[in-house]
Design a protein around this motif. Structure first.
Motif, PDB file in Angstrom:
ATOM      1  N   ASP A 280       0.828  -1.203   0.000  1.00  0.00           N
ATOM      2  CA  ASP A 280       0.000   0.000   0.000  1.00  0.00           C
ATOM      3  C   ASP A 280       0.858   1.247   0.000  1.00  0.00           C
ATOM      4  O   ASP A 280       0.592   2.217  -0.742  1.00  0.00           O
ATOM      5  CB  ASP A 280      -0.922   0.000   1.208  1.00  0.00           C
ATOM      6  N   ALA A 281       1.895   1.269   0.823  1.00  0.00           N
ATOM      7  CA  ALA A 281       2.789   2.434   0.861  1.00  0.00           C
ATOM      8  C   ALA A 281       3.477   2.627  -0.462  1.00  0.00           C
ATOM      9  O   ALA A 281       3.639   3.757  -0.947  1.00  0.00           O
ATOM     10  CB  ALA A 281       3.816   2.263   1.995  1.00  0.00           C
ATOM     11  N   PHE A 282       3.844   1.474  -1.068  1.00  0.00           N
ATOM     12  CA  PHE A 282       4.520   1.548  -2.370  1.00  0.00           C
ATOM     13  C   PHE A 282       3.588   2.115  -3.443  1.00  0.00           C
ATOM     14  O   PHE A 282       3.974   2.955  -4.262  1.00  0.00           O
ATOM     15  CB  PHE A 282       5.016   0.146  -2.747  1.00  0.00           C
ATOM     16  N   SER A 283       2.332   1.747  -3.421  1.00  0.00           N
ATOM     17  CA  SER A 283       1.357   2.254  -4.384  1.00  0.00           C
ATOM     18  C   SER A 283       1.097   3.739  -4.183  1.00  0.00           C
ATOM     19  O   SER A 283       0.996   4.510  -5.140  1.00  0.00           O
ATOM     20  CB  SER A 283       0.047   1.454  -4.249  1.00  0.00           C
ATOM     21  N   GLU A 284       0.994   4.184  -2.925  1.00  0.00           N
ATOM     22  CA  GLU A 284       0.776   5.601  -2.646  1.00  0.00           C
ATOM     23  C   GLU A 284       1.933   6.428  -3.122  1.00  0.00           C
ATOM     24  O   GLU A 284       1.760   7.525  -3.675  1.00  0.00           O
ATOM     25  CB  GLU A 284       0.552   5.787  -1.128  1.00  0.00           C
ATOM     26  N   ARG A 285       3.120   5.908  -2.919  1.00  0.00           N
ATOM     27  CA  ARG A 285       4.326   6.621  -3.355  1.00  0.00           C
ATOM     28  C   ARG A 285       4.315   6.810  -4.881  1.00  0.00           C
ATOM     29  O   ARG A 285       4.639   7.875  -5.419  1.00  0.00           O
ATOM     30  CB  ARG A 285       5.557   5.812  -2.940  1.00  0.00           C
ATOM     31  N   LEU A 286       3.919   5.781  -5.621  1.00  0.00           N
ATOM     32  CA  LEU A 286       3.871   5.877  -7.073  1.00  0.00           C
ATOM     33  C   LEU A 286       2.855   6.901  -7.539  1.00  0.00           C
ATOM     34  O   LEU A 286       3.079   7.635  -8.505  1.00  0.00           O
ATOM     35  CB  LEU A 286       3.542   4.496  -7.689  1.00  0.00           C
ATOM     36  N   LYS A 287       1.671   7.024  -6.891  1.00  0.00           N
ATOM     37  CA  LYS A 287       0.644   7.995  -7.253  1.00  0.00           C
ATOM     38  C   LYS A 287       1.144   9.406  -7.071  1.00  0.00           C
ATOM     39  O   LYS A 287       0.919  10.294  -7.891  1.00  0.00           O
ATOM     40  CB  LYS A 287      -0.611   7.776  -6.420  1.00  0.00           C
ATOM     41  N   GLN A 288       1.871   9.696  -5.978  1.00  0.00           N
ATOM     42  CA  GLN A 288       2.393  11.035  -5.729  1.00  0.00           C
ATOM     43  C   GLN A 288       3.391  11.442  -6.792  1.00  0.00           C
ATOM     44  O   GLN A 288       3.373  12.569  -7.297  1.00  0.00           O
ATOM     45  CB  GLN A 288       3.048  11.079  -4.328  1.00  0.00           C
ATOM     46  N   GLU A 289       4.233  10.543  -7.168  1.00  0.00           N
ATOM     47  CA  GLU A 289       5.212  10.867  -8.178  1.00  0.00           C
ATOM     48  C   GLU A 289       4.544  11.110  -9.533  1.00  0.00           C
ATOM     49  O   GLU A 289       4.985  11.966 -10.305  1.00  0.00           O
ATOM     50  CB  GLU A 289       6.231   9.739  -8.303  1.00  0.00           C
ATOM     51  N   LEU A 290       3.443  10.384  -9.838  1.00  0.00           N
ATOM     52  CA  LEU A 290       2.709  10.596 -11.086  1.00  0.00           C
ATOM     53  C   LEU A 290       2.072  11.973 -11.116  1.00  0.00           C
ATOM     54  O   LEU A 290       2.099  12.677 -12.145  1.00  0.00           O
ATOM     55  CB  LEU A 290       1.649   9.509 -11.251  1.00  0.00           C
ATOM     56  N   VAL A 291       1.508  12.455  -9.980  1.00  0.00           N
ATOM     57  CA  VAL A 291       0.889  13.789  -9.919  1.00  0.00           C
ATOM     58  C   VAL A 291       1.931  14.851 -10.132  1.00  0.00           C
ATOM     59  O   VAL A 291       1.730  15.847 -10.844  1.00  0.00           O
ATOM     60  CB  VAL A 291       0.151  13.978  -8.574  1.00  0.00           C
ATOM     61  N   ALA A 292       3.091  14.684  -9.517  1.00  0.00           N
ATOM     62  CA  ALA A 292       4.169  15.670  -9.671  1.00  0.00           C
ATOM     63  C   ALA A 292       4.625  15.734 -11.117  1.00  0.00           C
ATOM     64  O   ALA A 292       4.903  16.812 -11.657  1.00  0.00           O
ATOM     65  CB  ALA A 292       5.338  15.297  -8.757  1.00  0.00           C
ATOM     66  N   LEU A 293       4.670  14.592 -11.746  1.00  0.00           N
ATOM     67  CA  LEU A 293       5.101  14.557 -13.168  1.00  0.00           C
ATOM     68  C   LEU A 293       4.087  15.257 -14.055  1.00  0.00           C
ATOM     69  O   LEU A 293       4.462  16.025 -14.949  1.00  0.00           O
ATOM     70  CB  LEU A 293       5.295  13.104 -13.613  1.00  0.00           C
ATOM     71  N   GLU A 294       2.806  15.106 -13.847  1.00  0.00           N
ATOM     72  CA  GLU A 294       1.776  15.759 -14.641  1.00  0.00           C
ATOM     73  C   GLU A 294       1.818  17.271 -14.433  1.00  0.00           C
ATOM     74  O   GLU A 294       1.641  18.067 -15.366  1.00  0.00           O
ATOM     75  CB  GLU A 294       0.397  15.196 -14.285  1.00  0.00           C
ATOM     76  N   ALA A 295       2.040  17.759 -13.183  1.00  0.00           N
ATOM     77  CA  ALA A 295       2.131  19.193 -12.897  1.00  0.00           C
ATOM     78  C   ALA A 295       3.300  19.809 -13.623  1.00  0.00           C
ATOM     79  O   ALA A 295       3.215  20.911 -14.168  1.00  0.00           O
ATOM     80  CB  ALA A 295       2.249  19.422 -11.387  1.00  0.00           C
ATOM     81  N   ALA A 296       4.377  19.106 -13.670  1.00  0.00           N
ATOM     82  CA  ALA A 296       5.550  19.608 -14.395  1.00  0.00           C
ATOM     83  C   ALA A 296       5.253  19.738 -15.873  1.00  0.00           C
ATOM     84  O   ALA A 296       5.678  20.690 -16.527  1.00  0.00           O
ATOM     85  CB  ALA A 296       6.749  18.686 -14.157  1.00  0.00           C
ATOM     86  N   ASN A 297       4.511  18.855 -16.414  1.00  0.00           N
ATOM     87  CA  ASN A 297       4.158  18.902 -17.832  1.00  0.00           C
ATOM     88  C   ASN A 297       3.251  20.104 -18.133  1.00  0.00           C
ATOM     89  O   ASN A 297       3.403  20.779 -19.162  1.00  0.00           O
ATOM     90  CB  ASN A 297       3.467  17.616 -18.257  1.00  0.00           C
TER      91      ASN A 297
END
Length: 836
Positions: free
Chosen positions: A177-194
C-alpha cells in the motif's frame, strides 16, 4: 506407453532421438505402434479448448500430406503432461541443440515445475550398432538440469529489474500500500511539471497557430483553383470522349463500307455472265473443234448456279431481287443449252449409225466373215463424253431420252451385224447335208449317218460367241460409262477382253465419272442406278438373241449331239461373266443354255420314241437294234462333253436307258416262251457294248450293274425251265419229299402213297436210264433257243452247274430218307456231263 529413446552410433555419426508409442496386443504383449523422429519436431502446442490442460499437439515437419492432422496427445494429469514435455524439450536441447516452438504454456511455469518435481532415472542398454539410452520420468529423485537457465531466462531478467526498482525505495516487499501511494504522488508531480512546461511555451504556440491559419487560407485558395481546373478538365474529357466516339463510329462505318463494297464486288462477279460463255450456251456450235469451249461454258454455268445456292452463298443474299433474277437467267441458259445439246446428240447418234449401216463393208459378206469393229464409233462418241457428264450435272432428267436414242440407234447396228455374221457363218460352214439318225433304221444306215464329222457346227457356234459376247460386254461397259451410270465396272477382273485395247492406261479414255470440278468420282457398288442400267441394256441389245437362237437351231438340225458341245461352250462363257451390271449378257447366255438344253431334251425324247416304236413289232427275237446303237450314241456323247455339261449327259443316259429297259421287258414278255431268251441276249449285248464306258462313266456303271442283275435272273429262270422240262419226274419227286419233311418224320415218308421205295426206283429208272440222251436233248434245246453263238458256252456251263447242284441235293435226300437205295453217284454224273 510413450518412450523417448536415444540412439548413439559407434561410427561417429550424430545421435538420434525418437518418440516411440507402444500398445498392448491381443495377447497382453507390448508391441511397437508408431515411431516419430524428434529432429522433425517443430512445434509443441497445448490445446486451449481443453479445460484440464492435459491435451497437446506435437507438430512434425515431415508430414507430407497437409490433410493429415499432427499427432494429438491427452495425458492423465498436468504432472504427466509437464513431465513428458519437459523430457522432450530437454532431449531437443541437449541432443539436437535446438528448441521447438512452444505455444499455450509458460516457460517459467514449466521451469519452476521442473525444478521442484522432475527427477530422472537413466537406464542404458547397448546394441550391436550403438547405444540407446532410455529416459523414464519419475518423481522419486531430484536432479539438476541445464535447460533451466534457458527456460527461465526471461523470468530472471524481469525479476532483476523489479528488484532494482524496489531497491530505490527503503521499504519491504510486503508494504504494498505504501509503495502504491508513493507511485501515485510521483505521477501527480510529473503531470504538474508537464502543465507548467506547456504554459511557458504559449507565444510559440500562437505563432504556430498564425502560420496554420495562413496555410489554411492558401490551401482553401488552392482547393478552389483545383475545383475550377477539375471542371474544365471534366468538360475537356467529355469533349474528347465525344470526339473519340464519333471517330470510332466513322472508322467502323468506313470498315463496314469497305467490307460491303468487297462483298458486293464478289456478288457482282457471281452475277456477271461472260459474253463468250453466253454465246456458247445459247447459239454455239457443237462441232468437235469447239467442244473444249462448250465444256468450259458448261463448267462455268454449273459453278455459277452452285455459287448462288445456300451452301456457297450467304442466306441473307438468297432472296435479293438481283440474285433471284440472275438465278432465273442462269436457269434459262441451262434449259436452252440442255435442249440444244440433247437435240444435237440424238441426231448425232442416229447419223453415225445410219452411215455405218449404209456402208456394206462394215458387215459380213458372201465368202467373208467380218468381225464387228466399233473403235471408230466409240472414238467419235468419246468426244462428247465430258459434255454428257456436264449435262447430267445440269439436268439429270435429260439423260433418259438421250439413252433411249443411243440404245435405239446402236440396237439397229448390232442386230444387223449379228444377222449378217450368223447368215454368213452358216453359209460358209461345211456340214453333212443328211442329218444323222441314231436309234432308228438299219444298223448300217445308223452307223454311217453318225460317223460324219460335224465338229464344224460347234466350232461355228463357238466362233459366234467368241466374236459377239466380248463385243456385247464391251458395248455394255461403254454404254454405262458413256451415259454416266454410277455403277461398278462391267468387265470382270481377269476377263480376256478387259483392258485389251489400251492396257488400262489409255490417256484418251476420259470416260471416268467426274464431278463439275474435274475430280474422278468413285461409284457406289450398291448404286440405285443398276436396275435402270439393266433396263437400258435390255433395250440396247434386245433382238440380237434371235440370231444366236438361229445358229443353235441350225446346229441342232445338222447334229443334235452337238448340243452337248454347245452347252459346254456356253457354260464356259457364262462362268466368266460375273459382273452384275452386264445383266443382259448373262441373261442371253442363260437363255442360250436353256435353248440348247431344250433342243437336246427334244432329241432325247425323239430317241425314246424311236425306242418305244420297237414294241409295236410282233415276235422280235435276237438283239434289238437300239442296243448296239445306244453304245455308239453314248461313245459319241462322251466325245462331245466339254465344260460342266456332265449333268446334262447323265440325265439323258438315265432317260434313254430307262426307256430301253422298259421297252425290252415289254417286248420280251409279249411271248412268254422266248421272254428269258430275249432278255438274256439283249442284256448281254448291253453289257458287252458298254463295258469300256461303264468303267469311266458312273451313270452308265449303275445301269451296267442293273443289266447284269437282270441278265443273271433271266439266265437262272431259263436254265431252271430247261432242267425241269427234261427231268421233271425226278425233281418233282424230290420236291414232294422236301415238302413232307416239314409235316412228318423222315422215317415215315417211304410209307406214304406215291413216295415208297418202289416209286423211287421207278422214277430213277425212268429219268436216269438214258441219262446221256436226256442231257444231249437238253444241250440241243438250249443251243436251238439261242440266236447268239457267243452266249451258248457260258449258258451251258451255268446249266450243267445248276443241274449238278440239283442232282446232288436229290442224292442227299435219297440217302437221308431211303437209306442205301442204289442210285448213280454225283461223281458219275459229273463224268457224264463232262462229255457235253
Amino acid at each position: 506407453m510413450i518412450l523417448i529413446t536415444l540412439k548413439q552410433s559407434t561410427k561417429g555419426e550424430a545421435a538420434k532421438a525418437f518418440l516411440r508409442v507402444l500398445k498392448y496386443s491381443s495377447g497382453a504383449v507390448l508391441e511397437p505402434a508408431k515411431l516419430y523422429k524428434l529432429k522433425h519436431l517443430t512445434k509443441v502446442e497445448v490445446i486451449s479448448n481443453d479445460p484440464s490442460g492435459c491435451t497437446f499437439v506435437l507438430g512434425f515437419d515431415n508430414l507430407r500430406s497437409q490433410s493429415v492432422a499432427p499427432p494429438q496427445w491427452t495425458m492423465r494429469n498436468i504432472d504427466d503432461r509437464n513431465r513428458l514435455l519437459f523430457s522432450i524439450l530437454t532431449m531437443c536441447k541437449e541432443i539436437l541443440s535446438y528448441l521447438p516452438k512452444v505455444v499455450g504454456i509458460d516457460f517459467v511455469e514449466l521451469a519452476l515445475w521442473a525444478k521442484e518435481n522432475t527427477v530422472t532415472l537413466d537406464n542404458q542398454s547397448s546394441t550391436q550398432d550403438g547405444q540407446e539410452k532410455s529416459v523414464t520420468t519419475q518423481t522419486e529423485r531430484k536432479v539438476t538440469v541445464t535447460v533451466e537457465n534457458d527456460l527461465v531466462s526471461q523470468a530472471k531478467d524481469e525479476e532483476e529489474d523489479m528488484e532494482a526498482l524496489l531497491d530505490t525505495y527503503v521499504m519491504g516487499i510486503g508494504e504494498a500500500d505504501a509503495f502504491s501511494e508513493r507511485l501515485k504522488q510521483e505521477l501527480v508531480a510529473l503531470e504538474a511539471a508537464n502543465v507548467y512546461q506547456l504554459l511557458q511555451s504559449e507565444p510559440l504556440i500562437d505563432e504556430v497557430l498564425q502560420g496554420l491559419d495562413a496555410a489554411s487560407a492558401t490551401v482553401d485558395d488552392m482547393d478552389e483553383w483545383l475545383r475550377i481546373f477539375n471542371m474544365k478538365l471534366r468538360h475537356m474529357r467529355e469533349d474528347i470522349a465525344s470526339i473519340e466516339s464519333r471517330n470510332n463510329g466513322l472508322e467502323m462505318q468506313s470498315v463496314n463500307n469497305k467490307g460491303l463494297v468487297e462483298e458486293l464486288e464478289k456478288l457482282l462477279d457471281r452475277l456477271r455472265i461472260p459474253q463468250e460463255f453466253a454465246a456458247s450456251l445459247t447459239g454455239g456450235s457443237f462441232e468437235e473443234s469447239r467442244m473444249l469451249k462448250n465444256v468450259e461454258a458448261c463448267e462455268w454455268l454449273t459453278g455459277a448456279i452452285r455459287s448462288l445456292e445456300v451452301p456457297n452463298l450467304d442466306p441473307c443474299y438468297v432472296n435479293m431481287r438481283a440474285v433471284r433474277e440472275k438465278r432465273a437467267e442462269l436457269e434459262k441458259l441451262k434449259t436452252t443449252f440442255v435442249r440444244r445439246a440433247s437435240e444435237f446428240l440424238r441426231n448425232y447418234f442416229s447419223s453415225l449409225v445410219d452411215f455405218m449401216i449404209s456402208d456394206k463393208s462394215y458387215f459380213s459378206q458372201r465368202g467373208q466373215l467380218k468381225r464387228p469393229d466399233h473403235a471408230d464409233l466409240r472414238y467419235k462418241c468419246r468426244t462428247y463424253a465430258r459434255l454428257l457428264q456436264h449435262l447430267k450435272s445440269l439436268d439429270k432428267s435429260c439423260l433418259g431420252p438421250l439413252r433411249k436414242a443411243y440404245c435405239h440407234s446402236l440396237n439397229l447396228l448390232l442386230r444387223r451385224e449379228a444377222r449378217e455374221f450368223a447368215n454368213e457363218l452358216r453359209a460358209s460352214t461345211k456340214a453333212p447335208k443328211n442329218p444323222a439318225v441314231w436309234l432308228e433304221g438299219s444298223n448300217s444306215g445308223g452307223q454311217n449317218g453318225s460317223s460324219a464329222d460335224t465338229s464344224t457346227v460347234s466350232d461355228a457356234y463357238s466362233k459366234m460367241l467368241t466374236i459377239f459376247i466380248p463385243l456385247l460386254v464391251d458395248e455394255s461397259s461403254f454404254f454405262a460409262h458413256f451415259m454416266c451410270f454410277e455403277v461398278p465396272a462391267l468387265v470382270p477382273a481377269g476377263a480376256p477382253n478387259a483392258k485389251s485395247r489400251s492396257g488400262g492406261n489409255d490417256p484418251d479414255d476420259d470416260l471416268n465419272l467426274m464431278d463439275p470440278d474435274g475430280n474422278d468420282l468413285k461409284p457406289d457398288d450398291t448404286s440405285a442406278e443398276l436396275g435402270t442400267l439393266n433396263d437400258a441394256l435390255q433395250e440396247l441389245l434386245d433382238g440380237i438373241q434371235e440370231d444366236f437362237y438361229a445358229v443353235v437351231d441350225w446346229a441342232y438340225k445338222i447334229d443334235p449331239l452337238r448340243c452337248i458341245s454347245m452347252h459346254g461352250i456356253t457354260e464356259r462363257y457364262l462362268s466368266g461373266q460375273k459382273a452384275d451390271a452386264a445383266g443382259f449378257v448373262r441373261r442371253l447366255l442363260h437363255d442360250l443354255e436353256s435353248r440348247i438344253s431344250t433342243q437336246f431334251s427334244r432329241f432325247i425324247d425323239e430317241a425314246c420314241h424311236q425306242i418305244e416304236r420297237n414294241e409295236r413289232n410282233v415276235r422280235q427275237t435276237g438283239i434289238l437294234a437300239y442296243i448296239p446303237r445306244f453304245a455308239v450314241l453314248a461313245s459319241r456323247m462322251e466325245q462331245y462333253i466339254q465344260g460342266q455339261s456332265r449333268d446334262l449327259i447323265d440325265k439323258a443316259y438315265t432317260k434313254l436307258v430307262s426307256t430301253m429297259f422298259t421297252t425290252l421287258d415289254k417286248i420280251a414278255h409279249s411271248d412268254p416262251k422266248t421272254a428269258d431268251i430275249v432278255l438274256i441276249e439283249n442284256y448281254a449285248a448291253f453289257q458287252n457294248s458298254l463295258y469300256d464306258l461303264a468303267n469311266v462313266v458312273p451313270t452308265l456303271a449303275k445301269f451296267y450293274h442293273e443289266a447284269s442283275e437282270s441278265y443273271e435272273q433271266a439266265c437262272t429262270r431259263h436254265i431252271s425251265s430247261l432242267i425241269y422240262l427234261q427231268f421233271e419226274r425226278l425233281f418233282q419227286f424230290s420236291r414232294k419229299v422236301d415238302e413232307l419233311t416239314y409235316t412228318i418224320a423222315a422215317e415215315e415218308i417211304p410209307f406214304q402213297l406215291g413216295l415208297s421205295k418202289t416209286d423211287l426206283r421207278r422214277v430213277i429208272k425212268s429219268s436216269l436210264s438214258g441219262i446221256d440222251k436226256s442231257i444231249g436233248a437238253m444241250y440241243r434245246r438250249l443251243q436251238k433257243t439261242l440266236t447268239s453263238d457267243e452266249l451258248f458256252p457260258s449258258l451251258w456251263d451255268k446249266c450243267k452247274k445248276e443241274f449238278l447242284d440239283k442232282y446232288e441235293s436229290f442224292v442227299q435226300m435219297v440217302t437221308r430218307i431211303y437209306g442205301n437205295e442204289p442210285i448213280m453217284s454225283v461223281a458219275d454224273m459229273k463224268d457224264v456231263l463232262a462229255n457235253f
